[in-house]
Design a protein around this motif. Structure first.
Motif, PDB file in Angstrom:
ATOM      1  N   LEU A   1      43.009  51.974  27.868  1.00  0.00           N
ATOM      2  CA  LEU A   1      41.876  52.235  28.752  1.00  0.00           C
ATOM      3  C   LEU A   1      40.624  51.432  28.389  1.00  0.00           C
ATOM      4  O   LEU A   1      39.621  51.487  29.110  1.00  0.00           O
ATOM      5  N   LYS A   2      40.678  50.697  27.303  1.00  0.00           N
ATOM      6  CA  LYS A   2      39.501  49.930  26.864  1.00  0.00           C
ATOM      7  C   LYS A   2      38.906  49.031  27.961  1.00  0.00           C
ATOM      8  O   LYS A   2      37.687  48.907  28.061  1.00  0.00           O
ATOM      9  N   PRO A   3      39.731  48.374  28.793  1.00  0.00           N
ATOM     10  CA  PRO A   3      39.149  47.490  29.809  1.00  0.00           C
ATOM     11  C   PRO A   3      38.251  48.183  30.839  1.00  0.00           C
ATOM     12  O   PRO A   3      37.511  47.513  31.560  1.00  0.00           O
ATOM     13  N   VAL A   4      38.328  49.532  30.930  1.00  0.00           N
ATOM     14  CA  VAL A   4      37.476  50.244  31.888  1.00  0.00           C
ATOM     15  C   VAL A   4      36.446  51.126  31.184  1.00  0.00           C
ATOM     16  O   VAL A   4      35.870  52.028  31.787  1.00  0.00           O
TER      17      VAL A   4
ATOM     18  N   GLY B   1      32.842  51.315  29.080  1.00  0.00           N
ATOM     19  CA  GLY B   1      31.575  50.735  28.636  1.00  0.00           C
ATOM     20  C   GLY B   1      31.409  49.256  28.936  1.00  0.00           C
ATOM     21  O   GLY B   1      31.671  48.774  30.044  1.00  0.00           O
ATOM     22  N   ASP B   2      30.983  48.518  27.907  1.00  0.00           N
ATOM     23  CA  ASP B   2      30.695  47.092  28.065  1.00  0.00           C
ATOM     24  C   ASP B   2      31.945  46.233  28.177  1.00  0.00           C
ATOM     25  O   ASP B   2      31.850  45.018  28.389  1.00  0.00           O
ATOM     26  N   ASN B   3      33.130  46.841  28.022  1.00  0.00           N
ATOM     27  CA  ASN B   3      34.377  46.076  28.133  1.00  0.00           C
ATOM     28  C   ASN B   3      34.716  45.707  29.574  1.00  0.00           C
ATOM     29  O   ASN B   3      35.547  44.832  29.820  1.00  0.00           O
ATOM     30  N   VAL B   4      34.081  46.389  30.548  1.00  0.00           N
ATOM     31  CA  VAL B   4      34.454  46.215  31.949  1.00  0.00           C
ATOM     32  C   VAL B   4      34.011  44.854  32.472  1.00  0.00           C
ATOM     33  O   VAL B   4      32.838  44.485  32.377  1.00  0.00           O
ATOM     34  N   ASN B   5      34.962  44.119  33.034  1.00  0.00           N
ATOM     35  CA  ASN B   5      34.661  42.853  33.707  1.00  0.00           C
ATOM     36  C   ASN B   5      34.533  43.100  35.206  1.00  0.00           C
ATOM     37  O   ASN B   5      35.404  43.723  35.812  1.00  0.00           O
ATOM     38  N   HIS B   6      33.452  42.614  35.792  1.00  0.00           N
ATOM     39  CA  HIS B   6      33.176  42.844  37.208  1.00  0.00           C
ATOM     40  C   HIS B   6      33.596  41.638  38.037  1.00  0.00           C
ATOM     41  O   HIS B   6      33.654  40.523  37.515  1.00  0.00           O
ATOM     42  N   PRO B   7      33.864  41.864  39.328  1.00  0.00           N
ATOM     43  CA  PRO B   7      33.785  43.107  40.091  1.00  0.00           C
ATOM     44  C   PRO B   7      34.822  44.161  39.631  1.00  0.00           C
ATOM     45  O   PRO B   7      35.990  43.831  39.429  1.00  0.00           O
TER      46      PRO B   7
ATOM     47  N   THR C   1      42.870  42.871  35.987  1.00  0.00           N
ATOM     48  CA  THR C   1      43.371  43.879  35.053  1.00  0.00           C
ATOM     49  C   THR C   1      43.530  45.164  35.834  1.00  0.00           C
ATOM     50  O   THR C   1      42.558  45.676  36.409  1.00  0.00           O
ATOM     51  N   THR C   2      44.756  45.692  35.895  1.00  0.00           N
ATOM     52  CA  THR C   2      45.031  46.873  36.722  1.00  0.00           C
ATOM     53  C   THR C   2      45.491  48.039  35.854  1.00  0.00           C
ATOM     54  O   THR C   2      46.431  47.913  35.075  1.00  0.00           O
ATOM     55  N   ILE C   3      44.814  49.163  36.036  1.00  0.00           N
ATOM     56  CA  ILE C   3      45.107  50.375  35.264  1.00  0.00           C
ATOM     57  C   ILE C   3      45.251  51.541  36.226  1.00  0.00           C
ATOM     58  O   ILE C   3      44.435  51.709  37.140  1.00  0.00           O
ATOM     59  N   ALA C   4      46.290  52.342  36.028  1.00  0.00           N
ATOM     60  CA  ALA C   4      46.517  53.527  36.857  1.00  0.00           C
ATOM     61  C   ALA C   4      46.465  54.764  35.983  1.00  0.00           C
ATOM     62  O   ALA C   4      46.958  54.763  34.856  1.00  0.00           O
TER      63      ALA C   4
END
Length: 385
Positions: free
Chosen positions: A178-181, A183-189, A338-341
């Motif tokens: 879940l790290k990619p979603v 705090g600051d780990n999230v890449n936008h959009p 990056t896709t997380i479900a």
């Protein structure tokens, strides 16, 4: 909170909290993903010659009738098959043998911990006497149930008060996955796709996610409430009327982020019809998103760098209404993002359509995953993570 590999568990008696809350219909397990994912920690403990008391909840227990359909006995049989080992099943969660059960048995599964929720909610209200009793079976407590990590129950937070405690291999994988979603780990959009039946139990989480994401694509029963809040006729479709005011406020505050269906697939006089949202009739029931909406959502998926999905676009279990869910999931699986479900329905639908390999991570948590993404805190460990 410590990690399982950071402590000495060799030859220990272990109380192991798992998340074996799998869907069961007429005694048949519909999806054993959570059982399969629990195997790694169990095998690791067996390799270290541990004796293990396993425990989990299954469903919600509010009435005496709920006790009949939520036994872990079938789960025990499936777990035994997967491990190819005998598992002793304890039908009474407060059996007097529990403090001594691991003296002569290596693998034991306790009946549904939420059986203790009827009639006094001792499990869910974290009754410490109950937690102390369960903890008496072991020397170390391992929490591998990420799916209940947003709760302080007797079988997780409670037991950790009485035993040296750590989190297991699956729990660790959840935190890493879940790290990619976070705090600051999230890449936008960053796009969040929110489906499922009801919005009332997700309203605060959706508000928090709207502060973090660039787009919120809405489907399933949740979309009905949003569409109703915008003044559209949704016929006889599922609606959470009590949160309409909250939803209206969200739409007003985040009009540029909230993306709703333009067309829907409905059941009209026993016929399946796709129509524009403006053309829904009083007796229609919405069960899926339509082709225009699918294309719109696919386009936004293509623009995204990070995507999180919870829930489904419609009643995917019925072949007549599976198209929206299937096509959105296929777009995610083929995306470069990056896709997380997260959540049982999302993962179950991904497995149904054989799309798991196209996702970067499938979380076993539902509400726990959502709360961790929004709050970035694990409640059953307080502020330890």
């Amino acid at each position: 909170m410590k990690y399982i590999k950071d402590i000495n568990i060799k030859d220990k008696k272990i109380v192991l909290r798992l998340d074996l809350n799998v869907p069961i219909k007429n005694g048949v397990i519909l999806d054993d993903t959570k059982i399969v994912k629990s195997l790694e920690t169990i095998k690791y403990l067996l390799d270290n010659n541990c004796h293990i008391l396993m425990m989990s909840h299954l469903g919600k227990i509010k009435t005496e009738d709920d006790l009949k359909g939520n036994s872990l006995k079938n789960v025990c049989e499936r777990l035994s098959e997967l491990l190819n080992k005998k598992i002793v099943f304890i039908e009474n969660p407060v059996d007097s043998k529990i403090p001594y059960i691991l003296n002569e048995n290596q693998l034991v599964l306790l009946e549904n911990t939420r059986y203790m929720d009827y009639p006094d909610k001792k499990e869910s209200n974290c009754d410490l006497e109950l937690a102390k009793f369960w903890s008496s079976a072991g020397e170390v407590f391992i929490n591998d149930a990420f799916g209940t990590s947003h709760r302080k129950h007797a079988s997780n937070y409670g037991i950790s008060k009485y035993l040296d405690s750590c989190y297991g291999l699956l729990f660790y994988k959840e935190l890493e996955g879940l790290k990619p979603v976070i705090g600051d780990n999230v890449n936008h959009p960053f796009t969040v796709i929110m489906g499922g039946a009801k919005v009332d139990d997700k309203i605060n989480l959706i508000k928090s996610l709207l502060k973090k994401c660039d787009y919120l694509l809405v489907g399933g029963g949740i979309a009905n409430t949003f569409l109703k809040a915008k003044g559209y006729n949704i016929g006889t479709s599922l609606l959470n009327e009590e949160v309409l005011t909250n939803v209206k406020n969200m739409i007003n505050n985040y009009a540029d982020k909230i993306i709703l269906p333009d067309d829907v697939t409905v059941l009209r006089n026993d016929k399946v019809i796709t129509c524009n949202i403006q053309d829904v009739k009083d007796n229609d029931t919405i069960y899926d998103i339509g082709d225009k909406t699918i294309k719109k959502y696919q386009s936004l998926i293509d623009e995204s760098t990070t995507i999180f999905i919870n829930g489904t676009m419609g009643l995917y279990e019925d072949e007549r209404f599976e198209i929206g869910t299937k096509k959105v999931l296929t777009a995610l699986a083929e995306s470069k993002a990056t896709t997380i479900a997260g959540g049982g329905d999302a993962v179950s639908s991904i497995n149904k359509f054989n799309l798991a390999d196209g996702f970067d991570f499938l979380s076993t948590g539902g509400g726990a995953t959502l709360e961790y993404i929004t709050d970035e805190k694990i409640n059953c460990f307080e502020d330890a993570l």
